[in-house]
Design an enzyme around this catalytic site. Structure first.
Site, PDB file in Angstrom:
ATOM      1  N   TRP A 287       8.022 -10.999   1.660  1.00 51.50           N
ATOM      2  CA  TRP A 287       8.451  -9.697   1.144  1.00 51.50           C
ATOM      3  C   TRP A 287       9.746  -9.203   1.771  1.00 51.50           C
ATOM      4  O   TRP A 287      10.118  -8.061   1.577  1.00 51.50           O
ATOM      5  CB  TRP A 287       7.346  -8.661   1.381  1.00 51.50           C
ATOM      6  CG  TRP A 287       6.174  -8.823   0.466  1.00 51.50           C
ATOM      7  CD1 TRP A 287       5.977  -8.173  -0.729  1.00 51.50           C
ATOM      8  CD2 TRP A 287       5.044  -9.674   0.638  1.00 51.50           C
ATOM      9  NE1 TRP A 287       4.792  -8.594  -1.303  1.00 51.50           N
ATOM     10  CE2 TRP A 287       4.191  -9.508  -0.493  1.00 51.50           C
ATOM     11  CE3 TRP A 287       4.659 -10.583   1.616  1.00 51.50           C
ATOM     12  CZ2 TRP A 287       3.000 -10.194  -0.643  1.00 51.50           C
ATOM     13  CZ3 TRP A 287       3.468 -11.276   1.463  1.00 51.50           C
ATOM     14  CH2 TRP A 287       2.649 -11.076   0.345  1.00 51.50           C
ATOM     15  N   CYS A 323       2.773 -10.084  -4.956  1.00 48.51           N
ATOM     16  CA  CYS A 323       1.450  -9.768  -5.489  1.00 48.51           C
ATOM     17  C   CYS A 323       1.270 -10.157  -6.952  1.00 48.51           C
ATOM     18  O   CYS A 323       0.214 -10.646  -7.339  1.00 48.51           O
ATOM     19  CB  CYS A 323       1.116  -8.290  -5.285  1.00 48.51           C
ATOM     20  SG  CYS A 323       2.096  -7.131  -6.267  1.00 48.51           S
ATOM     21  N   HIS A 386       0.921  -2.409  -7.101  1.00 50.58           N
ATOM     22  CA  HIS A 386       0.251  -3.571  -6.520  1.00 50.58           C
ATOM     23  C   HIS A 386      -0.608  -4.203  -7.607  1.00 50.58           C
ATOM     24  O   HIS A 386      -1.291  -3.507  -8.362  1.00 50.58           O
ATOM     25  CB  HIS A 386      -0.595  -3.182  -5.313  1.00 50.58           C
ATOM     26  CG  HIS A 386      -1.298  -4.338  -4.682  1.00 50.58           C
ATOM     27  ND1 HIS A 386      -0.667  -5.541  -4.433  1.00 50.58           N
ATOM     28  CD2 HIS A 386      -2.589  -4.512  -4.279  1.00 50.58           C
ATOM     29  CE1 HIS A 386      -1.533  -6.379  -3.882  1.00 50.58           C
ATOM     30  NE2 HIS A 386      -2.698  -5.789  -3.788  1.00 50.58           N
ATOM     31  N   ASP A 409      -8.672  -9.712  -5.002  1.00 49.27           N
ATOM     32  CA  ASP A 409      -7.251  -9.630  -4.654  1.00 49.27           C
ATOM     33  C   ASP A 409      -6.884 -10.826  -3.787  1.00 49.27           C
ATOM     34  O   ASP A 409      -7.432 -11.005  -2.697  1.00 49.27           O
ATOM     35  CB  ASP A 409      -6.974  -8.326  -3.908  1.00 49.27           C
ATOM     36  CG  ASP A 409      -5.484  -8.019  -3.801  1.00 49.27           C
ATOM     37  OD1 ASP A 409      -4.677  -8.930  -4.050  1.00 49.27           O
ATOM     38  OD2 ASP A 409      -5.139  -6.875  -3.465  1.00 49.27           O
ATOM     39  N   ASN A 449      -7.569   5.722  -4.904  1.00 49.73           N
ATOM     40  CA  ASN A 449      -8.045   7.112  -4.839  1.00 49.73           C
ATOM     41  C   ASN A 449      -7.863   7.771  -3.482  1.00 49.73           C
ATOM     42  O   ASN A 449      -8.444   8.819  -3.223  1.00 49.73           O
ATOM     43  CB  ASN A 449      -9.528   7.167  -5.219  1.00 49.73           C
ATOM     44  CG  ASN A 449      -9.848   8.368  -6.093  1.00 49.73           C
ATOM     45  OD1 ASN A 449      -8.973   9.163  -6.415  1.00 49.73           O
ATOM     46  ND2 ASN A 449     -11.095   8.506  -6.473  1.00 49.73           N
ATOM     47  N   ASP A 451      -6.382  10.067  -0.592  1.00 52.20           N
ATOM     48  CA  ASP A 451      -5.602  11.295  -0.529  1.00 52.20           C
ATOM     49  C   ASP A 451      -4.450  11.085   0.455  1.00 52.20           C
ATOM     50  O   ASP A 451      -4.629  10.444   1.501  1.00 52.20           O
ATOM     51  CB  ASP A 451      -6.461  12.465  -0.070  1.00 52.20           C
ATOM     52  CG  ASP A 451      -7.450  12.911  -1.146  1.00 52.20           C
ATOM     53  OD1 ASP A 451      -7.190  12.626  -2.334  1.00 52.20           O
ATOM     54  OD2 ASP A 451      -8.470  13.533  -0.799  1.00 52.20           O
ATOM     55  N   GLU A 506      -8.247  12.719 -12.497  1.00 54.37           N
ATOM     56  CA  GLU A 506      -7.806  13.354 -11.265  1.00 54.37           C
ATOM     57  C   GLU A 506      -8.094  14.858 -11.288  1.00 54.37           C
ATOM     58  O   GLU A 506      -7.799  15.552 -12.260  1.00 54.37           O
ATOM     59  CB  GLU A 506      -6.305  13.136 -11.064  1.00 54.37           C
ATOM     60  CG  GLU A 506      -5.935  11.729 -10.644  1.00 54.37           C
ATOM     61  CD  GLU A 506      -6.284  11.426  -9.207  1.00 54.37           C
ATOM     62  OE1 GLU A 506      -6.940  12.261  -8.558  1.00 54.37           O
ATOM     63  OE2 GLU A 506      -5.914  10.347  -8.720  1.00 54.37           O
ATOM     64  N   GLU A 511     -14.366  13.238  -9.997  1.00 48.62           N
ATOM     65  CA  GLU A 511     -13.438  12.530  -9.114  1.00 48.62           C
ATOM     66  C   GLU A 511     -13.567  13.042  -7.680  1.00 48.62           C
ATOM     67  O   GLU A 511     -13.593  12.274  -6.725  1.00 48.62           O
ATOM     68  CB  GLU A 511     -12.010  12.710  -9.639  1.00 48.62           C
ATOM     69  CG  GLU A 511     -10.959  11.867  -8.916  1.00 48.62           C
ATOM     70  CD  GLU A 511     -10.243  12.638  -7.820  1.00 48.62           C
ATOM     71  OE1 GLU A 511      -9.566  12.004  -6.990  1.00 48.62           O
ATOM     72  OE2 GLU A 511     -10.386  13.884  -7.784  1.00 48.62           O
ATOM     73  N   TYR A 582       9.065  -3.217  -3.391  1.00 47.14           N
ATOM     74  CA  TYR A 582       8.021  -2.553  -4.169  1.00 47.14           C
ATOM     75  C   TYR A 582       6.805  -2.211  -3.321  1.00 47.14           C
ATOM     76  O   TYR A 582       5.969  -1.400  -3.716  1.00 47.14           O
ATOM     77  CB  TYR A 582       7.612  -3.419  -5.364  1.00 47.14           C
ATOM     78  CG  TYR A 582       6.687  -4.558  -5.023  1.00 47.14           C
ATOM     79  CD1 TYR A 582       5.306  -4.414  -5.165  1.00 47.14           C
ATOM     80  CD2 TYR A 582       7.187  -5.766  -4.560  1.00 47.14           C
ATOM     81  CE1 TYR A 582       4.448  -5.457  -4.846  1.00 47.14           C
ATOM     82  CE2 TYR A 582       6.338  -6.809  -4.254  1.00 47.14           C
ATOM     83  CZ  TYR A 582       4.974  -6.657  -4.398  1.00 47.14           C
ATOM     84  OH  TYR A 582       4.121  -7.699  -4.080  1.00 47.14           O
TER      85      TYR A 582
END
Length: 752
Positions: A287, A323, A386, A409, A449, A451, A506, A511, A582
């Protein structure tokens, strides 16, 4: 002597010699051993016939190149259904007198108890066992020396390469129990079967099944949240090089033979085996923009070329991938093995490094951000995008309701069970915040998700920091995949946003409940959600988003500030524009501005930073991502505000001119072109082209420059290989401008 002195090819040759010598010695020892011999009138096998193409048609494997190989075609079958097999003996077969047993063997140590050895007697004209067992019946087409049988493969059978032994003797065991042995050296591939209701990867929807199993081309979405684009990719899961490597990957990642019928274990192994970190898998990640000893990730156009390089290099990892390349290879491997799979791209993706379920930014009393946090160990990051994968399967290892799409992944990020692997994570679990379920649910939950929290230095806090701000809506803005059954060469009308499968809308009650449910499962997260509420926030800030710019254009960073209080406010402000990878990692500072100003009560003011093309273009890296960062601090109240915006500098599209129809007998002319938008020539030009069924992957070094503002054109000729609707995918790269993509669909007609 260094064992690698003569190269990997020499070492592979030596290894094959050892294997051949060992096999020959074992055969001679068996021939010379003093063991009971079968009666002279016992059957001996002359040869077998696998009905390779006929079986492939009924097993939905007819597209595999290995089925059509002219020298050594391979049977490729799916579990949960039957296939035909013929055996020719030296004399006529008599079911009442002759005893024939088929032994299907899997792995180096086949075992009946472990499910890696199937012992199937040929004695009935009907199937007699349960669906959980291998079974066999004599077909009506059997006659004379040729015994034709129909063999049933249970839907739980191990996936990979099986071999067949045929043992033949006499029914009258009082005469002798010894049997002649015929070992068939044919590699028989058995795959998962999404067409079979008894298989745990069963997918009922035909359109989705066609997309996620049989479609060998597609798109991987990249770019910025508001300006995403589908990057064309040739998955090529049916190419002759792919299936053997897919099986080899399971060996590399050490998936136990007994677990190879379990898609949960298989996809977890794939996520580990595609990257090179632990097992020297297919692809090396990089990267930092330094690709001199390999291929830049943006030059790849398909999986087959990468997998070919892997094999040619003596099964050494190929350089380099990022990725979207890891995800594309994973899609290829999963689809080849029969597991429904899609590449998915999460825009504004969180990388939580400390299991807090948050992305944390720390600021000192002056409002300066602390890289690495207060202890230098907090390296949370936000990737512009990603790419990972969703795979489809039942989850009998989890409570009911958690089957369906599962996230895996292959990009190496964080260790799981001491290896660089991730998943499978039930999307239903992520959506509900059930982070205690296998595998790696907290990590994937945070990716979509988390915060974003801003922390300020606070001597009154027990640990020296208090939360100043929380952004609950920044992460996981969009999760894109290719829409099943749609295809758009010219635009992105074939994209589908599946964010609703990962989380509720959201800000909705559902949520927020998922967030609180996840926090309950993480003690560290509970600490991070403590909140200081005594900071007055009476100045409003608004960073104006940049939608898009074309390469060559200037852009402006602008913040609108309004003092809503009845008192004067003194502010310090910092604006910057940076070139970034990125992954969110900074590459270079392009321009910055900072200063102090005062706002009277109810007053508004704009602060701005203009960046010219000449200031940024030399600092762009792959993906051409920019990050705008703004920090403001109010002296009187201690209010600190930060915001950021990411956008992508757009580039022209590569035009591909080719006939809409072609055939396998005649050469087909293809022309690539685009107009250089820069006021300087393009040098070190390179063109990559790929198209499953159309051509072998090509990497073309172009010995010419593209003039400033001039037009690039290049023509090649190809000979289409396989009929059907095929897609050509190409990428142009140069030192000054790179990752210029284009696609063209060509229908290859059957030869007359």
């Amino acid at each position: 002597m260094n064992p690698n002195r003569n190269g990997s090819g020499y070492n592979n040759w030596i290894s094959s010699l050892r294997t051949d010598y060992a096999r020959s010695l074992a055969s001679r020892n068996l021939d010379e051993s003093d063991v009971p011999q079968p009666p002279s009138d016992a059957l001996t096998v002359e040869r077998t016939h696998w009905y390779i193409k006929d079986n492939a048609k009924s097993h939905n494997t007819i597209k595999f190149d290995l089925v059509h190989d002219k020298k050594e075609p391979k049977p490729i079958l799916r579990r949960g259904q039957t296939f035909y097999l013929a055996i020719r003996f030296h004399k006529d077969f008599d079911v009442d007198k002759d005893r024939v047993v088929l032994n299907f063997k899997f792995g180096p140590k086949p075992s009946v108890q472990k499910g890696t050895l199937a012992v199937v007697s040929i004695q009935n004209q009907k199937f007699t066992k349960t669906k959980d067992d291998w079974d066999c019946r004599i077909d009506a087409g059997a006659r004379g020396k040729d015994l034709v049988v129909q063999v049933y493969i249970p839907a739980s059978a191990m996936v990979g390469i099986w071999h067949l032994d045929v043992r033949s003797g006499v029914q009258d065991t009082s005469r002798s129990t010894a049997m002649n042995l015929f070992s068939d050296t044919t590699d028989c591939y058995v795959l998962f079967n999404p067409w079979c209701k008894d298989d745990t990867v069963y997918m009922e929807d035909e359109v989705k099944r066609d997309e996620y199993i049989t479609n060998d081309k597609g798109k991987v979405y990249v770019g910025a949240y508001r300006r995403s684009r589908g990057r064309p990719w040739a998955y090529g899961q049916f190419d002759d090089v792919v299936l053997p490597v897919a099986v080899y990957i399971l060996e590399l990642s050490r998936v136990a033979d007994t677990e190879r019928g379990n898609p949960v274990k298989v996809v977890r192994g794939i996520s580990a085996g595609v990257n090179d970190i632990d097992d020297e898998g297919i692809l090396v990640g990089r990267w930092d923009g330094e690709y001199n000893d390999g291929v830049p990730p943006y030059q790849w156009t398909g999986s087959a070329r990468i997998i070919e390089e892997f094999v040619k290099n003596g099964f050494k990892p190929v350089k380099y991938g990022q990725c979207w390349v890891f995800s594309a290879i994973t899609t290829t491997i999963c689809r080849a093995l029969g597991i429904p799979c899609r590449s998915v791209t999460n825009f504004v993706s969180a990388h939580d490094t400390n299991s807090s379920l948050t992305i944390d930014k720390f600021f000192d009393k002056e409002g300066n951000e602390l890289e690495g946090g207060p202890d230098g160990e907090n390296w949370d990051s936000i990737w512009n995008f990603h790419v990972w994968n969703d795979v489809w399967m039942a989850r009998p290892d989890l409570p009911p309701g958690y089957g369906g799409w599962q996230a895996i992944d292959a990009t190496p990020q964080e260790e799981s069970d001491h290896k660089m692997q991730c998943g499978p994570v039930s999307l239903a679990a992520v959506r509900r915040g059930d982070i205690g379920l296998n595998y790696d649910a907290p990590f994937v939950f945070a990716e979509v998700n988390a915060d974003v929290m801003h922390w300020g230095e606070d001597p009154e806090s027990d640990w020296g920091w208090s939360r100043m701000k929380m952004n609950s809506y920044h992460i996981g803005r969009q999760i894109l995949t290719k829409f099943a059954g749609k295809d758009d060469d010219d635009g992105d009308e074939d994209q589908e946003d599946v964010v609703g499968e990962y989380k509720s809308e959201e800000g909705s009650n559902a949520e927020r409940l998922a967030i609180h449910n996840a926090i309950r499962g993480s003690r560290r997260a509970q600490q991070y959600y403590e909140y200081r509420k005594d900071i007055k926030e009476d100045v409003v800030f608004d960073l104006i988003d940049i939608d898009k710019i074309m390469v060559g254009e200037p852009f402006k960073v602008k913040v609108v500030v309004k003092n809503e209080s009845d008192e004067k406010r003194t502010l310090s402000a910092y604006l910057s524009a940076r070139s970034i990878y990125y992954t969110g990692v900074n590459v270079a500072l392009i321009k910055k501005a900072e200063g102090n100003f005062t706002l009277e009560p109810k007053q508004s003011q704009d602060i701005a930073l203009t960046v010219q093309y000449t200031e940024y273009w030399k600092k762009l890296v792959e993906q051409c991502m920019m990050k705008i960062y703004a920090i403001c601090r109010v002296q009187e109240t201690g209010q600190t505000w930060t915001d950021e915006d990411d956008f992508q500098v757009e580039k022209p599209k590569l035009t591909i001119e080719a006939p809409n129809e072609a055939d396998t007998k005649n050469l087909c002319e293809i022309t690539f072109s685009f107009t250089n938008p820069l006021d300087l020539p393009l040098t070190q030009c390179h063109l990559s082209a790929d198209g499953a069924g159309l051509m072998r992957p090509r990497a073309i070094n172009l010995k010419k420059e593209v003039p400033a503002k001039g037009k690039f054109t290049h023509t090649i000729k190809i000979q289409p290989r396989i009929h059907g609707e095929r897609k050509l995918i190409a990428t142009f790269n140069s030192k000054e401008l790179f990752d210029i993509n284009g696609t063209k669909t060509i229908t290859v007609k059957k030869p007359q």
